[in-house]
Write a protein that holds these residues in place. Sequence first.
Motif, PDB file in Angstrom:
ATOM      1  N   LYS A 114       2.748  -0.543  -0.659  1.00  0.00           N
ATOM      2  CA  LYS A 114       3.138  -0.646  -2.070  1.00  0.00           C
ATOM      3  C   LYS A 114       1.993  -1.048  -2.999  1.00  0.00           C
ATOM      4  N   LEU A 115       0.841  -1.391  -2.428  1.00  0.00           N
ATOM      5  CA  LEU A 115      -0.296  -1.839  -3.245  1.00  0.00           C
ATOM      6  C   LEU A 115      -1.553  -1.149  -2.735  1.00  0.00           C
ATOM      7  N   ASP A 116      -2.604  -1.161  -3.566  1.00  0.00           N
ATOM      8  CA  ASP A 116      -3.885  -0.614  -3.109  1.00  0.00           C
ATOM      9  C   ASP A 116      -4.746  -1.668  -2.441  1.00  0.00           C
ATOM     10  N   CYS A 117      -4.632  -2.918  -2.892  1.00  0.00           N
ATOM     11  CA  CYS A 117      -5.393  -3.989  -2.261  1.00  0.00           C
ATOM     12  C   CYS A 117      -4.771  -5.331  -2.622  1.00  0.00           C
ATOM     13  N   VAL A 118      -5.213  -6.384  -1.912  1.00  0.00           N
ATOM     14  CA  VAL A 118      -4.810  -7.750  -2.247  1.00  0.00           C
ATOM     15  C   VAL A 118      -6.092  -8.541  -2.435  1.00  0.00           C
ATOM     16  N   ILE A 119      -6.137  -9.350  -3.484  1.00  0.00           N
ATOM     17  CA  ILE A 119      -7.298 -10.222  -3.696  1.00  0.00           C
ATOM     18  C   ILE A 119      -6.857 -11.665  -3.496  1.00  0.00           C
ATOM     19  N   ILE A 120      -7.509 -12.317  -2.544  1.00  0.00           N
ATOM     20  CA  ILE A 120      -7.108 -13.670  -2.148  1.00  0.00           C
ATOM     21  C   ILE A 120      -8.314 -14.368  -1.500  1.00  0.00           C
ATOM     22  N   ASP A 121      -8.245 -15.679  -1.368  1.00  0.00           N
ATOM     23  CA  ASP A 121      -9.344 -16.462  -0.786  1.00  0.00           C
ATOM     24  C   ASP A 121      -9.691 -15.960   0.629  1.00  0.00           C
ATOM     25  N   ASN A 122     -10.981 -16.054   0.962  1.00  0.00           N
ATOM     26  CA  ASN A 122     -11.477 -15.390   2.180  1.00  0.00           C
ATOM     27  C   ASN A 122     -10.865 -15.849   3.502  1.00  0.00           C
TER      28      ASN A 122
ATOM     29  N   GLN B 210     -13.224 -15.406  -3.195  1.00  0.00           N
ATOM     30  CA  GLN B 210     -12.193 -14.369  -3.328  1.00  0.00           C
ATOM     31  C   GLN B 210     -12.614 -13.125  -2.548  1.00  0.00           C
ATOM     32  N   SER B 211     -11.687 -12.586  -1.764  1.00  0.00           N
ATOM     33  CA  SER B 211     -11.976 -11.416  -0.949  1.00  0.00           C
ATOM     34  C   SER B 211     -10.934 -10.331  -1.187  1.00  0.00           C
ATOM     35  N   ILE B 212     -11.272  -9.136  -0.735  1.00  0.00           N
ATOM     36  CA  ILE B 212     -10.383  -7.993  -0.954  1.00  0.00           C
ATOM     37  C   ILE B 212      -9.843  -7.496   0.387  1.00  0.00           C
ATOM     38  N   ILE B 213      -8.525  -7.371   0.483  1.00  0.00           N
ATOM     39  CA  ILE B 213      -7.904  -6.776   1.673  1.00  0.00           C
ATOM     40  C   ILE B 213      -7.424  -5.378   1.295  1.00  0.00           C
ATOM     41  N   VAL B 214      -7.787  -4.387   2.122  1.00  0.00           N
ATOM     42  CA  VAL B 214      -7.350  -2.999   1.872  1.00  0.00           C
ATOM     43  C   VAL B 214      -6.740  -2.430   3.153  1.00  0.00           C
ATOM     44  N   PRO B 215      -5.936  -1.368   3.020  1.00  0.00           N
ATOM     45  CA  PRO B 215      -5.478  -0.683   4.235  1.00  0.00           C
ATOM     46  C   PRO B 215      -6.641   0.091   4.843  1.00  0.00           C
ATOM     47  N   GLU B 216      -6.606   0.317   6.140  1.00  0.00           N
ATOM     48  CA  GLU B 216      -7.638   1.127   6.796  1.00  0.00           C
ATOM     49  C   GLU B 216      -7.743   2.479   6.111  1.00  0.00           C
ATOM     50  N   GLY B 217      -8.975   2.939   5.897  1.00  0.00           N
ATOM     51  CA  GLY B 217      -9.179   4.253   5.287  1.00  0.00           C
ATOM     52  C   GLY B 217      -9.039   4.250   3.773  1.00  0.00           C
ATOM     53  N   SER B 218      -8.956   3.094   3.180  1.00  0.00           N
ATOM     54  CA  SER B 218      -8.805   2.997   1.719  1.00  0.00           C
ATOM     55  C   SER B 218     -10.031   3.558   0.996  1.00  0.00           C
ATOM     56  N   PRO B 219      -9.826   4.192  -0.167  1.00  0.00           N
ATOM     57  CA  PRO B 219     -10.975   4.615  -0.974  1.00  0.00           C
ATOM     58  C   PRO B 219     -11.728   3.413  -1.564  1.00  0.00           C
ATOM     59  N   ILE B 220     -11.095   2.243  -1.549  1.00  0.00           N
ATOM     60  CA  ILE B 220     -11.776   1.044  -2.064  1.00  0.00           C
ATOM     61  C   ILE B 220     -12.651   0.486  -0.938  1.00  0.00           C
ATOM     62  N   THR B 221     -13.963   0.496  -1.155  1.00  0.00           N
ATOM     63  CA  THR B 221     -14.856  -0.004  -0.116  1.00  0.00           C
ATOM     64  C   THR B 221     -15.683  -1.185  -0.598  1.00  0.00           C
ATOM     65  N   SER B 222     -15.588  -1.494  -1.886  1.00  0.00           N
ATOM     66  CA  SER B 222     -16.328  -2.630  -2.430  1.00  0.00           C
ATOM     67  C   SER B 222     -15.670  -3.044  -3.733  1.00  0.00           C
ATOM     68  N   VAL B 223     -16.047  -4.201  -4.215  1.00  0.00           N
ATOM     69  CA  VAL B 223     -15.476  -4.665  -5.476  1.00  0.00           C
ATOM     70  C   VAL B 223     -15.861  -3.725  -6.617  1.00  0.00           C
ATOM     71  N   ASP B 224     -17.024  -3.088  -6.495  1.00  0.00           N
ATOM     72  CA  ASP B 224     -17.478  -2.155  -7.532  1.00  0.00           C
ATOM     73  C   ASP B 224     -16.500  -0.996  -7.709  1.00  0.00           C
ATOM     74  N   ASP B 225     -15.876  -0.569  -6.598  1.00  0.00           N
ATOM     75  CA  ASP B 225     -14.911   0.539  -6.695  1.00  0.00           C
ATOM     76  C   ASP B 225     -13.744   0.182  -7.618  1.00  0.00           C
ATOM     77  N   LEU B 226     -13.398  -1.119  -7.645  1.00  0.00           N
ATOM     78  CA  LEU B 226     -12.284  -1.539  -8.516  1.00  0.00           C
ATOM     79  C   LEU B 226     -12.658  -1.408  -9.985  1.00  0.00           C
ATOM     80  N   PHE B 227     -13.955  -1.610 -10.256  1.00  0.00           N
ATOM     81  CA  PHE B 227     -14.435  -1.570 -11.648  1.00  0.00           C
ATOM     82  C   PHE B 227     -14.904  -0.180 -12.058  1.00  0.00           C
ATOM     83  N   ALA B 228     -14.910   0.780 -11.107  1.00  0.00           N
ATOM     84  CA  ALA B 228     -15.497   2.095 -11.390  1.00  0.00           C
ATOM     85  C   ALA B 228     -14.768   2.797 -12.524  1.00  0.00           C
TER      86      ALA B 228
END
Length: 247
Positions: free
Chosen positions: A172-180, A109-127
């Motif tokens: 419309k979303l902050d990120c997408v989580i989907i297979d790599n 499972q991987s995370i897709i974000v827009p360029e410049g997103s404050p999300i830089t790692s999976v840890d940011d989602l759990f912060a």
Amino acid sequence: MKKILALILALMMAFSCAAFADTLTMGTNAAFPPYEFYEEGDIVGIDAEIAAAICEILGCDLSIIDMDFDNLISAVSTGKIDFAMAGMTKTPEREENVNFSITYAIGVQSIIVPEGSPITSVDDLFAEGASYMIGVQQGTTGDIYCTDDFGEEHVSKFKTGADAVAALAAGKLDCVIIDNNPAKAFVEANEGLVLLDTDYSEEEYAIAIALENTALLENINNALATLIDNGTVESILAKYIPVEGNE
Ligand code: ARG
């Protein structure tokens, strides 16, 4: 002589499609490149090619049906399709309703974000205090894990991964989580999106077959084992995933 003929016939039956049908019907959800996607109206990709190679060994034709991902398991168990092959992860919950073949590929499972997103790692989602809207494909492991980890109110569910990525690209979303590997394909196809190389969860892809159809399970497993041993699976994976290995 008669006995030998009968034995040969029995063996042929056991190792060919004659034991089931002339055509095996595969169900998939064809918006998941490079495993399954449309090319000039045909469903192609890793799963379609491995399935075709299995059917060639079994001596039968392959027909592929496109459907919603979250209908695949019930389509298998009700006999609407002979098997489901859809970059589908083997999970204990699904194993209550279908049998899985041996593993033919690995997904993460991987995370897709827009360029410049404050999300830089999976840890940011759990912060602490984090409150993001995560897009997933309905009924996938990404959906199940995110709903468990972040709650329904933080998960937006789409019919296909491609729809989720389109919503992300539209802001419309902050990120997408989907297979790599699909994630890589979606990021390449959409400007302004970035793939985070954090791995959320590693999974085994396998073919789903009805619980009672143990003969088909055995035949598919034998064919798949041959294709793994003789390098066919590896070369199909390498054809669609040219760089860093076969994940
Ligand atoms: N590996 C994930 C799962 O099994 C996602 C599969 C999605 N596949 C597809 N063809 N859309 O839940």
